[in-house]
Design a protein around this motif. Sequence first.
Motif, short mmCIF file in Angstrom:
data_model
loop_
_atom_site.label_atom_id
_atom_site.label_comp_id
_atom_site.label_asym_id
_atom_site.label_seq_id
_atom_site.Cartn_x
_atom_site.Cartn_y
_atom_site.Cartn_z
N ASP A 1 -5.64 -5.51 -2.68
CA ASP A 1 -6.37 -5.20 -3.99
C ASP A 1 -5.99 -3.96 -4.45
OD1 ASP A 1 -8.23 -4.74 -6.14
OD2 ASP A 1 -9.87 -5.05 -5.10
N PHE A 2 -5.30 -3.97 -5.31
CA PHE A 2 -4.70 -2.56 -5.78
C PHE A 2 -5.58 -1.77 -6.37
CE2 PHE A 2 -1.00 -5.55 -5.52
CZ PHE A 2 -0.21 -4.58 -4.70
N ASN A 3 -7.07 -2.10 -6.66
CA ASN A 3 -8.08 -1.09 -7.31
C ASN A 3 -7.54 -0.74 -8.34
OD1 ASN A 3 -9.76 -1.07 -4.77
ND2 ASN A 3 -8.34 0.33 -3.78
N THR A 4 -7.10 -1.77 -9.20
CA THR A 4 -6.85 -1.32 -10.69
C THR A 4 -7.29 -2.54 -11.46
OG1 THR A 4 -4.62 -2.19 -10.45
CG2 THR A 4 -4.99 0.22 -10.19
N THR B 1 -12.69 -12.73 -11.53
CA THR B 1 -11.40 -11.90 -10.70
C THR B 1 -11.15 -10.87 -11.96
OG1 THR B 1 -10.89 -13.90 -9.54
CG2 THR B 1 -9.17 -12.19 -9.77
N ALA C 1 0.83 -1.25 0.04
CA ALA C 1 -0.15 -0.08 -0.15
C ALA C 1 0.90 1.28 0.17
CB ALA C 1 -0.93 -0.09 1.28
N ARG D 1 2.27 0.18 -12.16
CA ARG D 1 1.08 -0.53 -12.13
C ARG D 1 1.07 -1.87 -11.37
NH1 ARG D 1 -3.19 -2.77 -16.95
NH2 ARG D 1 -4.53 -3.70 -15.36
N SER E 1 3.66 6.09 -7.88
CA SER E 1 2.39 6.33 -8.32
C SER E 1 2.61 5.98 -9.86
CB SER E 1 2.06 7.80 -8.21
OG SER E 1 2.86 8.67 -8.74
N GLN F 1 2.58 1.69 -3.44
CA GLN F 1 1.73 2.24 -4.59
C GLN F 1 1.50 3.51 -4.36
OE1 GLN F 1 -2.35 0.49 -4.27
NE2 GLN F 1 -2.57 0.45 -6.61
N ARG F 2 1.45 4.05 -3.17
CA ARG F 2 1.30 5.66 -2.94
C ARG F 2 2.43 6.25 -3.27
NH1 ARG F 2 -0.93 4.12 2.15
NH2 ARG F 2 0.92 4.95 3.16
#
Length: 212
Positions: free
Chosen positions: A138-141, A193, A113, A123, A120, A116-117
């Motif tokens: 879940d990386f929300n991508t 998925t 997390a 991916r 940026s 990922q921040r």
Amino acid sequence: MIIAHNTFTYLQPKKWWLRPMAWTAQCQSLDYRSLHEQCGVDGYDVRIWYHPDHSIEFRHGVFSYEALELHKFLSYCSEHHLAIRIMLESRSKRMQKEAEFYGYEKRFIADCALWQRVYSGIRFFGGRNIYTWKVLLDFNTPAPVEYEYHASMDGKQWYKQINNIWPWLWTWVRSRSSRPRFIPTVSGTKDKTYPAGAPSALLLDFCQMWNS
């Protein structure tokens, strides 16, 4: 997109007694920069593991590798807008018990997390525990549909298991006799998925062989 399977296995194993057998675990021979700049890979397959002091190492089964340049690597990926399939390399019941006792899964989630921040431009996808195959983050991508074309996916029959012993040889033979069927985009899939329209990711060993 092309993903360099087990990217950091080009490094020397940390444990000296495993170094004579390093060829059995090696899936790449070029460093991450060369894989992108010479072979044109779009991303990397990164397996990490922890120690009780929460230090990080790259891992492939019993083989461990120094992760000294981890943040330099992440900066490079972010700068070039590359993808990273990142996984927690728990491979056995013993390793899973260690992960649960020392809280490696929570550390993995927190680290991913944070990365990922901070980075940026990357991916991220994957976020799984390899032993349980549970999605830890879940990386929300949109997750790419993964196509694995390497020795360890060649089949479970006993006579095919020799392929796992020497990934280089399997790749050398296959890269000269066949080409993997690669679909750049996927319009839909029964596996929920992966959302419709997600790009596909082809995982390859020794990526330079497929360019020759």
